[in-house]
Design an enzyme around this catalytic site. Structure first.
Site, PDB file in Angstrom:
ATOM      1  N   CYS A  52      36.342  25.722 -32.889  1.00 19.82           N
ATOM      2  CA  CYS A  52      37.498  26.297 -33.600  1.00 19.82           C
ATOM      3  C   CYS A  52      37.116  26.985 -34.905  1.00 19.82           C
ATOM      4  CB  CYS A  52      38.545  25.237 -33.852  1.00 19.82           C
ATOM      5  SG  CYS A  52      39.262  24.653 -32.309  1.00 19.82           S
ATOM      6  N   ASN A  75      46.890  26.200 -29.826  1.00 16.64           N
ATOM      7  CA  ASN A  75      45.546  26.336 -30.392  1.00 16.64           C
ATOM      8  C   ASN A  75      44.713  27.220 -29.459  1.00 16.64           C
ATOM      9  OD1 ASN A  75      42.941  26.048 -31.297  1.00 16.64           O
ATOM     10  ND2 ASN A  75      43.010  23.826 -31.486  1.00 16.64           N
ATOM     11  N   HIS A  91      43.226  27.776 -39.460  1.00 15.29           N
ATOM     12  CA  HIS A  91      43.089  27.589 -38.015  1.00 15.29           C
ATOM     13  C   HIS A  91      44.313  26.814 -37.530  1.00 15.29           C
ATOM     14  CE1 HIS A  91      41.783  26.485 -34.112  1.00 15.29           C
ATOM     15  NE2 HIS A  91      41.617  25.213 -34.416  1.00 15.29           N
TER      16      HIS A  91
END
Ligand code: UT7
Length: 331
Positions: free
Chosen positions: A116, A286, A256
Site C-alpha cells: 500500500c 482500498n 492511503h
C-alpha cells in the site's frame, strides 16, 4: 544553475465499471453494511470483471486519461514506473505491458512493489530520475486488481479491497513547486501480519497451495491497524516538522485509503481539519497502489498552484512513508 525539482504536471485515474456494494457482500459472507461502514468507512468498491483483463488494463485507463488531459502523446514518455502487488504476470513487468498497450515506444519501465506504500515509493524513486536531469517525462502508475487475490469467502478481507489505478506525470521545473521532500520507511518483520503466502519462489504454486487458499491475501487486521495508526501519523508529523509546516500551512492531507479510522487518526495527529483530508474510500475501498493518485485525480480541480500537500501511506512489508508536494498547476 538553479535546482531542478520534479513537479506533478498531470494526473489521471481509472476504475472499472462494475460495482460491488456492501449489500452485495451481505449475500456472500456473514457481514453487514453497518459493520463495514462503521469499521472501515467503505460503502462500495469497483471490480474488474472483464475476462482477460488484468492490472495493466487498469493502468492503461489511468495513463490514457492523463495523456488526454495533459495533451501529450505516449511517445513523449521517457520512463514508466508501475507500482503494484498484482502484476499481470510474474514477468515481464506490468510497466512493460502498459507501455506497449498505450504506445509509449520511447519509454523504459519497471515494476515496484511496496504494497500500500507502493505509490509513494514509486513517486520518491521517479523524483530522482527528474532531479538528476536525465529524464524529462516520468509516469508513476499505481494500479492493482486486488480482486485477483481476494478470497470472497473471507469476510475479514473481502470487504476491504477494490480495483483501480491512478497515474501522475513528473516533469522538471526550476520553480519552487513539486516534490519537495520525502521520507520512506520499511520493517520487514511486519511481513507475518500481511502477505500472500504462495506463488513466489518460497512457495511456488502447487495443488496444495491452491487447496490451502494460499494465493489470497492473508491479513491479521488488528496488529496491522495498530502499526498503521502509529506509523502513518508519526511520519506525517515528521514530514511537517522537518519542513516547518504548521497545520494551517497544509492545504490537503492525501492519506492511503485503508480504513477511515486510520485516516482520522493521522489527520488528528497533524491537526488538520476534516475538509482538508482527501477521502474517497467510501466509493473505491482500498485499491492498494491506486488510492493516493485516485485521490489526487478526484480532487484535481480543487487544487491550486502553491498548495502544500502531504501524502502519507502505510502498507504490507511493513512499509510506510510521507511525501511533501507543493502543487504545480491550476487546472
Ligand atoms: O492497506 C494496507 C494496510 N492494511 C490496513 O491498514 C488494514 C488495517 N486493519 C483494519 O483496517 C482493521 O483491522 C479491519 C478493518 C481489517 C478489521 O477491523 P477491526 O475493527 O480491527 O476488527 P477486528 O479484526 O478486531 O474484528 C472485530 C470483530 C471480530 O469478531 P469477534 O472476534 O469480536 O467476535 C471479527 O470476526 O469483527 C469481526 N469481523 C466482522 N464482522 C462482520 C471481521 N470482519 C467482519 C466483517 N463483518 N466483514
Amino acid at each position: 544553475m538553479s535546482k531542478i525539482t520534479a513537479a506533478i504536471t498531470a494526473v489521471g485515474g481509472y476504475v472499472p465499471e462494475d460495482i460491488l456494494t456492501n449489500k452485495d457482500l451481505e449475500t456472500m459472507v456473514d457481514t453487514t453494511d453497518e459493520w463495514i461502514k462503521t469499521r472501515t468507512g467503505i460503502e462500495e468498491r469497483h471490480i474488474l470483471r472483464a475476462p482477460g483483463s488484468g492490472t495493466s488494463d487498469l493502468g492503461v485507463g489511468a495513463v490514457e486519461d492523463l495523456l488526454r488531459k495533459r495533451g501529450i502523446s505516449a511517445e513523449e514518455i521517457d520512463l514508466l514506473i508501475c507500482c503494484t502487488v498484482t502484476p499481470d504476470m510474474a514477468f515481464p513487468a506490468t510497466a512493460n505491458i502498459i507501455c506497449d498497450k498505450v504506445g509509449a515506444k520511447n519509454a523504459w519501465g519497471f515494476d515496484l512493489g511496496a504494497a500500500c506504500s507502493g505509490f509513494l515509493y514509486g513517486l520518491t524513486t521517479a523524483t530522482k530520475f527528474i532531479e538528476t536531469g536525465t529524464h524529462k517525462k516520468v509516469l508513476v502508475v499505481g494500479a492493482d486488481k486486488m480482486s485477483s487475490i481476494v478470497d470472497y469467502t473471507d469476510r475479514t478481507t473481502c470487504v476491504i479491497f477494490g480495483d483501480g489505478a491512478g497515474a501522475v506525470l513528473l516533469e522538471p521545473t526550476e520553480e519552487e513547486v513539486g516534490i519537495l521532500d520525502s521520507k520512506m520507511y520499511s520493517d520487514g518483520s511486519g511481513r507475518v501480519y500481511l502477505h500472500q503466502k504462495a506463488g513466489g519462489s518460497l512457495r511456488p504454486a502447487s495443488h496444495e497451495t491452491v487447496d490451502a487458499k494460499e494465493h489470497y491475501i492473508f491479513q491479521d487486521g488488528r496488529p496491522v491497524f495498530k502499526a498503521a495508526v502509529t506509523n502513518m501519523a508519526d511520519v506525517s508529523a515528521e514530514i511537517m516538522e522537518r519542513n516547518n509546516l504548521s497545520s494551517d500551512d497544509v492545504a490537503y492531507l492525501v492519506p492511503h485509503q485503508a480504513n477511515l479510522r486510520i485516516i482520522d487518526a493521522t489527520a488528528r495527529r497533524m491537526g488538520v481539519s476534516d475538509e482538508k483530508v482527501m477521502i474517497n474510500i467510501q466509493k473505491y475501498g482500498n485499491t492498494t497502489s491506486g488510492t493516493i493518485p485516485l485521490c489526487l485525480n478526484d480532487w484535481e480541480k480543487k487544487l491550486k498552484k502553491g498548495d502544500n500537500i502531504v501524502l502519507a501511506a502505510f502498507g504490507g512489508g511493513f512499509t510506510w512513508g510521507a511525501v511533501y508536494v507543493k502543487w504545480a498547476y491550476n487546472s
